[in-house]
Design an enzyme around this catalytic site. Structure first.
Site, PDB file in Angstrom:
ATOM      1  CE1 TYR A   1     -71.628 -36.632  -1.649  1.00  0.00           C
ATOM      2  CE2 TYR A   1     -72.706 -37.466   0.330  1.00  0.00           C
ATOM      3  CZ  TYR A   1     -72.763 -36.762  -0.869  1.00  0.00           C
ATOM      4  OH  TYR A   1     -73.943 -36.201  -1.270  1.00  0.00           O
TER       5      TYR A   1
ATOM      6  CD  GLN B   1     -74.578 -33.100  -7.833  1.00  0.00           C
ATOM      7  OE1 GLN B   1     -74.963 -34.209  -8.237  1.00  0.00           O
ATOM      8  NE2 GLN B   1     -75.354 -32.327  -7.084  1.00  0.00           N
TER       9      GLN B   1
ATOM     10  CG  ASN C   1     -78.215 -39.993  -2.058  1.00  0.00           C
ATOM     11  OD1 ASN C   1     -77.330 -40.332  -2.857  1.00  0.00           O
ATOM     12  ND2 ASN C   1     -78.857 -38.849  -2.154  1.00  0.00           N
TER      13      ASN C   1
ATOM     14  CB  SER D   1     -76.783 -50.020  10.489  1.00  0.00           C
ATOM     15  OG  SER D   1     -75.804 -50.109  11.478  1.00  0.00           O
TER      16      SER D   1
ATOM     17  CD  GLN E   1     -77.614 -51.017  14.171  1.00  0.00           C
ATOM     18  OE1 GLN E   1     -77.560 -50.278  13.207  1.00  0.00           O
ATOM     19  NE2 GLN E   1     -76.627 -51.095  15.040  1.00  0.00           N
TER      20      GLN E   1
ATOM     21  CG  HIS F   1     -78.863 -46.143  12.516  1.00  0.00           C
ATOM     22  ND1 HIS F   1     -78.267 -44.913  12.425  1.00  0.00           N
ATOM     23  CD2 HIS F   1     -78.135 -46.845  13.422  1.00  0.00           C
ATOM     24  CE1 HIS F   1     -77.218 -44.866  13.246  1.00  0.00           C
ATOM     25  NE2 HIS F   1     -77.125 -46.024  13.867  1.00  0.00           N
TER      26      HIS F   1
ATOM     27  CD  GLU G   1     -72.766 -52.037  10.681  1.00  0.00           C
ATOM     28  OE1 GLU G   1     -74.007 -52.245  10.695  1.00  0.00           O
ATOM     29  OE2 GLU G   1     -72.268 -50.923  10.435  1.00  0.00           O
ATOM     30  CG  HIS G   2     -72.731 -52.744  15.185  1.00  0.00           C
ATOM     31  ND1 HIS G   2     -73.600 -52.302  14.214  1.00  0.00           N
ATOM     32  CD2 HIS G   2     -71.777 -51.790  15.293  1.00  0.00           C
ATOM     33  CE1 HIS G   2     -73.185 -51.129  13.751  1.00  0.00           C
ATOM     34  NE2 HIS G   2     -72.088 -50.789  14.388  1.00  0.00           N
TER      35      HIS G   2
ATOM     36  CG  ASP H   1     -72.774 -46.538  17.061  1.00  0.00           C
ATOM     37  OD1 ASP H   1     -72.157 -47.392  16.413  1.00  0.00           O
ATOM     38  OD2 ASP H   1     -73.982 -46.650  17.374  1.00  0.00           O
TER      39      ASP H   1
ATOM     40  CD  GLU I   1     -45.315 -68.858 -16.053  1.00  0.00           C
ATOM     41  OE1 GLU I   1     -45.178 -67.669 -16.390  1.00  0.00           O
ATOM     42  OE2 GLU I   1     -45.687 -69.206 -14.914  1.00  0.00           O
TER      43      GLU I   1
ATOM     44  CG  HIS J   1     -40.903 -62.870 -18.676  1.00  0.00           C
ATOM     45  ND1 HIS J   1     -41.660 -62.452 -19.741  1.00  0.00           N
ATOM     46  CD2 HIS J   1     -41.504 -62.344 -17.563  1.00  0.00           C
ATOM     47  CE1 HIS J   1     -42.674 -61.706 -19.290  1.00  0.00           C
ATOM     48  NE2 HIS J   1     -42.605 -61.625 -17.982  1.00  0.00           N
TER      49      HIS J   1
END
Lengths: 433, 433
Positions: free
Chosen positions: A133, A194, A217, A240, A262, A265, A330-331, A364, A418, A423
């Site tokens: 995506y 969709q 999104n 982020s 950062q 964003h 994250e960073h 990045d 068991e 088995h």
């Protein structure tokens, strides 16, 4: 003046203040969820027809026939041709470096044979078909195409299918050029829930994939959450974040700009600086106030820094590392002398940028490692996107007759413990040697 | 007579019949979901007190003080001492073999240095703390303790916390002994959604973990789904399945028992046989009818085979492999001469058992590979549980001044293309060489 939170680790209620700062509840909106379920059901039942309707409704794109939603590979190539030379060579250099790095991540099948001839191993195969995506409009990032597509291709995925909405028909040349560079196999101009439904279920036109990756999104994220299990998905990303640890000897403007990079964003992004020197924190604050007015996205930067940013005075770099492990950012920038010495103490982070010259922006775009990283503290248990996300493993077991006899006796004892008689018998039948 | 479905790949509507056979919709029960959300909220808010209340209510276990929910390591050791010698040595042998196999899966950190001194790599670390759910009562499987605990320990997880309900205080000695063998660090006698909540949020007594693994009932599965993101989880397992491909030269009783060994798990389990020889399918059918009456769990086996089992005549082994790839089975037996020749054609399976001597039960208990495997076709995109599920990666980037200059120029071009000015400036500041 930017009203950014100032804290000190010696404050009485520091732990609580830090928790409050880090708190981020991804609200799962029930209205979005209902809408998404309806869209997914429609795409599952009515396939291409539903795709055409939703694309018309949400993307204001008239689609006379379903073939129009596919872009040819020639169309991607012509986008690549249309770039100016510096952009094209920047994209190509980035792709080459990202590819080189990810080639180090390829896993190979392995096996070993025991003394009695029994073979054990693990066979590694690529996923057959992957969906990617790519958001449309303003948030269309060619770097995101490189970062998602290249590990899939390096893993050996046979068919990589990209979906990207083109609101009112607007195509992003850089995104299409990036798809050309990455040898994306098919591109469909659809988006939203969709598009996720089409990839997960398949329609007459869009092929069903095995895994879906890439950011989107709230509708896209909700749709990915719903189809998870039927297909694989990558992680669901939160806002982020960057954590900078500085010893106070880096140019304060550099650090201010790293925090901005950062913050620009979005308003939920988080930029935090840890430093043992109060005077340096003041200097960074001063740079922030001076530089912010020069930034095209200053309103976003200000909102992000004031909502979620912080400058924190720590006792020493050792304590900074402890706090970093608690945040699992994250960073993480280690803007210090001898970063090698401190990196050993970091257990939890998506990516670590060592030394004053290594700003996050390099990672990045073009250093090589992936920019899809675990957010919101999930670096405690998850990893950057990589080739390993597009490979899977199959266990191999081949018992020799002697091996089967020995293992069969053990398996039968455990199976009986068991209460699983079939088995046990199935194993005992093989105890012929 | 067992009324098991017979199909042939040359039937007119074979594809549709196969789809129907494989269809399994994991119903997400809204009532369960509501109950689970309530339990999770209570544990998050009221911690130990909520744990005590739910344990009393659901497990009929009176807990006077919260310390009582923890079992000491001495208690685990005494369970191990209490086993008879053959059971103990079977468990220990299984653990040793599982450990040896999983040691091959350990990933190591790596890095490389480019000509200009720029370092790139990936640092591998173990998760700090992992929670392991072990079902109580009848479904308490010591093999499941081994298969979940050993990869975590091999990965280097510092603290492994087991939770297992003990309805009315009933302890399963084999499960506790398995926990002793695996060096499980702490054991709490709690279960259900409340145990998952305790591990995910932490309470005064139960520590918060980074990831939760292990099978459980519908409440446990729903709770894991809800806490996913806050902590990591393993896959959500569907019903267990076996696909046997046989060339018609294996003892039909062996094959019948292999199908039983899957079917005895539960009524939703799926056992399918593919063979090019009609006469062999008849012989297996005859064995099934003859052997089923000797099975302690014959009612479960019958229900499973009649609901979801099938004997399928295929054109040849080549077609059998094609069908196997379409099914992407959890367990695949290649009960054929020269299985090496056919394993190459299999792209999607959780585990492959090669040759007539390798029944699935060997892999369930003691061959070495993990028995936690992707079900319901998810082998198309996921892998057996392994050491890699308890390790995570952190990207490392250290740009030399010369590297930062080159990369910074490229990053700045790309950042400008994406409209991110602070990213561009942050990179350009480093272009000093």
């Amino acid at each position: 003046m930017v009203d950014i939170t100032r804290l000190s680790s010696s404050d009485m209620h520091f732990e609580q203040a830090l928790d409050n700062l880090l708190m981020f509840e991804a609200t799962q909106d029930a209205t979005i969820d209902q809408a998404v379920l309806q869209i997914l059901a429609a795409v599952r039942e009515r396939g291409d027809q539903a795709l055409i309707e939703y694309t018309r409704r949400f993307d204001k794109l008239e689609v006379a026939s379903i073939e129009q939603i596919e872009l040819s590979r020639d169309r991607l190539q012509s986008a690549l041709q249309s770039l100016d030379a510096s952009e094209r060579s920047a994209l190509e250099l980035a792709a080459t470096r990202i590819r080189s790095y990810h080639e180090k991540q390829v896993s190979e099948s392995w096996h070993y044979v025991e003394a009695d001839g029994t073979l054990l191993g693990q066979k590694i195969t690529a996923l057959d078909r992957v969906g990617m995506y790519v958001p449309g409009g303003k948030a269309a990032y060619p770097s995101s195409v490189l970062m998602n597509a290249i590990p899939a291709k390096v893993a050996g995925v046979q068919e990589l299918v990209m979906v990207t909405p083109t609101p009112a028909g607007e195509l992003n040349q850089l995104v299409l050029a990036a798809a050309a560079i990455c040898d994306v196999d098919r591109v469909f101009t659809i988006g939203g829930a969709q598009a996720i439904g089409a990839l997960a279920f398949g329609t007459g036109t869009v092929p069903k994939v095995d895994k879906i990756v890439g950011p989107g999104n709230a509708y896209v994220a909700a749709a990915k959450r719903h189809v998870f299990g039927l297909v694989g998905i990558d992680m669901l990303a939160g806002p982020s974040e960057i954590l900078v640890i500085c010893d106070g000897r880096t140019d304060p403007e550099w650090i201010a700009m790293d925090l901005f990079s950062q913050a620009e964003h979005d308003e939920q992004a988080q930029s935090i600086l840890l430093c043992p020197e109060s005077a340096f924190l003041d200097a960074v604050m001063e740079s922030i106030n001076r530089l912010i007015t020069t930034m095209p996205r200053q309103h976003v930067i200000r909102a992000s820094l004031e909502n979620r940013g912080a400058l924190i005075k720590v006792r020493d770099l050792e304590e900074a590392c402890t706090i970093a492990n608690r945040i699992a950012p994250e960073h993480l920038e280690l803007s210090v002398a001898q970063p090698e010495q401190w990196v050993k103490r970091i257990r939890h982070a998506g990516a670590i940028f060592l030394g004053r010259y290594t700003c996050e922006a390099l990672g990045d775009y073009c250093a090589g490692p992936n920019h899809v990283l675990p957010t919101s503290g999930t670096a405690r248990f998850s990893s950057p996107l990589g080739v390993y996300d597009f490979q899977k493993r199959t266990s191999l077991i081949q018992a020799s007759p002697a091996g089967a006899a020995e293992l069969g006796r053990v398996a039968a004892i455990l199976a009986k413990g068991e209460g699983l008689a079939a088995h046990a018998l199935s194993a005992e039948y093989r105890c012929t040697k």
